[in-house]
Design an enzyme around this catalytic site. Structure first.
Site, PDB file in Angstrom:
ATOM      1  N   ASP A   1      -8.572   7.461   2.120  1.00 39.64           N
ATOM      2  CA  ASP A   1      -8.851   6.065   1.767  1.00 39.64           C
ATOM      3  C   ASP A   1     -10.231   5.732   2.333  1.00 39.64           C
ATOM      4  OD1 ASP A   1      -9.092   3.273   1.672  1.00 39.64           O
ATOM      5  OD2 ASP A   1      -6.928   2.979   1.800  1.00 39.64           O
TER       6      ASP A   1
ATOM      7  N   TYR B   1      -3.238   2.136   6.044  1.00 44.46           N
ATOM      8  CA  TYR B   1      -2.968   0.799   5.493  1.00 44.46           C
ATOM      9  C   TYR B   1      -1.442   0.594   5.383  1.00 44.46           C
ATOM     10  CZ  TYR B   1      -3.225  -2.808   1.787  1.00 44.46           C
ATOM     11  OH  TYR B   1      -3.099  -3.937   1.021  1.00 44.46           O
TER      12      TYR B   1
ATOM     13  N   ARG C   1      -4.581   2.267 -22.794  1.00 49.54           N
ATOM     14  CA  ARG C   1      -4.119   2.605 -21.445  1.00 49.54           C
ATOM     15  C   ARG C   1      -4.792   3.857 -20.891  1.00 49.54           C
ATOM     16  NH1 ARG C   1       1.525   2.677 -22.234  1.00 49.54           N
ATOM     17  NH2 ARG C   1       1.366   4.904 -22.547  1.00 49.54           N
TER      18      ARG C   1
ATOM     19  N   LYS D   1     -12.020  -4.755  -2.711  1.00 43.48           N
ATOM     20  CA  LYS D   1     -12.721  -5.186  -1.506  1.00 43.48           C
ATOM     21  C   LYS D   1     -14.228  -5.236  -1.775  1.00 43.48           C
ATOM     22  CE  LYS D   1      -8.619  -5.294   0.246  1.00 43.48           C
ATOM     23  NZ  LYS D   1      -7.950  -4.206   0.947  1.00 43.48           N
TER      24      LYS D   1
HETATM   25  C1  LIG Z   1      -6.652  -3.707   0.612  1.00 44.19           C
HETATM   26  C2  LIG Z   1      -6.573  -2.259   0.897  1.00 44.19           C
HETATM   27  C3  LIG Z   1      -5.879  -1.406   0.053  1.00 44.19           C
HETATM   28  C4  LIG Z   1      -5.103  -1.912  -1.145  1.00 44.19           C
HETATM   29  O1  LIG Z   1      -5.920  -2.453  -2.126  1.00 44.19           O
HETATM   30  P1  LIG Z   1      -5.353  -3.563  -3.151  1.00 44.19           P
HETATM   31  O2  LIG Z   1      -6.378  -3.578  -4.213  1.00 44.19           O
HETATM   32  O3  LIG Z   1      -5.210  -4.818  -2.368  1.00 44.19           O
HETATM   33  O4  LIG Z   1      -4.029  -3.042  -3.641  1.00 44.19           O
HETATM   34  C5  LIG Z   1      -5.888  -0.061   0.329  1.00 44.19           C
HETATM   35  N1  LIG Z   1      -6.527   0.425   1.414  1.00 44.19           N
HETATM   36  C6  LIG Z   1      -7.189  -0.363   2.251  1.00 44.19           C
HETATM   37  C7  LIG Z   1      -7.884   0.238   3.422  1.00 44.19           C
HETATM   38  C8  LIG Z   1      -7.227  -1.732   2.036  1.00 44.19           C
HETATM   39  O5  LIG Z   1      -7.862  -2.524   2.899  1.00 44.19           O
END
Ligand SMILES: *Cc1c(COP(=O)(O)O)cnc(C)c1O
Length: 392
Positions: free
Chosen positions: A182, A110, A57, A207
């Site tokens: 982010d 988000y 972990r 993504k």
């Molecule tokens: C999809 C997304 C997230 C979350 O990511 P996951 O891997 O789906 O939990 C966070 N920030 C942005 C801008 C996103 O598009």
């Protein structure tokens, strides 16, 4: 490889072939237990758990290879891998707050990040306040002595406001608040957070980094000062990612640059075509000169990715459904960053509180995939045809 340019770093970072029989890629370490040859070796690992492997972990050669690659590519001291983008966000929000603190979150954040702040952080006595994403240096007026964290997302992944990151970071630093960004839209290639005052850069690696819609993965890339706090928090929360998913992240990084170029170029062509449709009121694409905040994008970003939106005239639901139910190339679904194009009708109003979303029609968000641009435009053209027919 200190002097190398981003494309070269992305191609080689985190790899050490001659430590693994010359094989180009690192093996995927499936691990829970780590065995020690002696009690002294076990105690040494316990004393230094972020350097010496001691339990699955806490990290493996697979997670360390991915983290080294991210830190090298984006700048930053060290990165921490977690099980999803949202886990990266919640780790940062919890790690730097305590009862009595105040946090400032961009109104363009988000949606699930907002939900976590509103429904979890507040239960632990943290005051959550949202701010206008375009506030810039004006955020100074909202900063309190107990502001411990300022959260940014630029551009917003739904509404595409570009934030003045250095101005906001400078104001946050005045009270020692940690600056969390982010950076998923830009990826480590197109925005350099640590040159602009960010302490923790978050990626939903799910993504563009993974890039193939086949894994959930998150990463927090940290300054030296932030790393220890973030790593300790992530270990306490138990948010480890699986090794196969981390491997997909590392593999995705190798082709990120060429994929992004195609995603970005095609998105500009699509945006241009969409801007000429009479039903489209505005195009929200950071790389277009008519985008609000485009000057900040030009100042701070090195390129564009393929996620953008348009604001449509108001239409009845059945007309929007006629358009979306029969796309042949565009998929209808959440997420983005994979090889395939996606389109979604969305309403930003429920996820705004500090600012009013003034547009009364739907927002159509497009993730531009790697398909041929002619086929994408043909698919959209047919969709607009169905929309027109539904209201005629
Ligand atoms: C999809 C997304 C997230 C979350 O990511 P996951 O891997 O789906 O939990 C966070 N920030 C942005 C801008 C996103 O598009």
């Amino acid at each position: 490889m200190k002097a190398a340019k981003p494309d070269t770093i992305a191609t080689h970072a985190g790899s050490s072939p001659f430590e693994q029989h010359g094989m180009v890629n690192p093996p995927v370490y499936h691990a829970s237990t780590v065995l020690f040859p002696s009690l002294a070796a076990l105690e040494a690992a316990d004393a230094n758990p972020f350097e010496i492997y001691n339990y699955g972990r806490l990290g493996t050669p697979t997670s360390h290879a991915f983290e080294r690659a991210i830190a090298q590519l984006e700048g930053g001291y060290r990165a921490v891998t977690v099980s999803s983008g949202l886990a990266a966000i919640t780790t940062a929000l919890l790690a730097f707050t305590k009862a009595g603190d105040h946090v400032l979150i961009t109104d363009s954040a988000y949606g699930p990040a907002r939900r976590f702040a509103n429904e979890e952080l507040t239960r632990y006595g943290v005051a959550v306040e949202y701010y206008d994403p375009l506030i810039g240096a004006g955020i100074d007026a909202l900063i309190r002595p107990n502001t411990s964290l300022v959260y940014l997302e630029s551009p917003g992944s739904l509404t595409f406001e570009i934030q003045d990151v250095p101005a906001i970071a400078a104001a946050a630093k005045r009270v020692g608040a940690v600056v969390v960004l982010d950076n998923t839209w830009a990826t480590p290639l197109h925005f350099r957070p640590f040159d602009h005052g960010v302490d923790v850069s978050i990626h939903a690696a799910t993504k563009y980094i993974v890039g193939h819609s086949d894994a959930m993965l998150g990463v927090l890339n940290c300054t030296e000062a932030a790393f220890d706090v973030v790593k300790r928090a992530a270990v306490r929360y138990g948010a480890a990612a699986g090794p196969d998913d981390i491997y997909f992240g590392l593999r995705g990084l190798r082709t990120l640059s060429v994929r992004l170029k195609r995603h970005g170029d095609s998105s500009l062509a699509l945006a241009d075509w969409l801007s000429r449709q009479p039903e489209v009121r505005h195009v929200l694409h950071p790389a277009r000169p008519d985008h609000p905040g485009h000057h900040l994008w030009r100042r701070d970003f090195r390129g564009t990715s393929g996620l953008f939106a348009v604001l449509l005239e108001p239409f009845a639901k059945h007309a929007i459904a006629a358009m979306f139910d029969h796309f042949e190339v565009f998929g209808l679904g959440y997420s983005w960053g994979g090889f395939e194009s996606l389109a979604l009708p969305l309403d930003p109003r429920p996820v705004r509180s500090a600012t009013r979303w003034g547009h009364d029609g739907p927002l159509l968000r497009f993730h531009t995939g790697l398909e041929d641009i002619d086929d994408l435009i043909r698919d959209l053209d047919a969709g607009f045809g169905r929309l027109r027919q539904a209201v005629s």
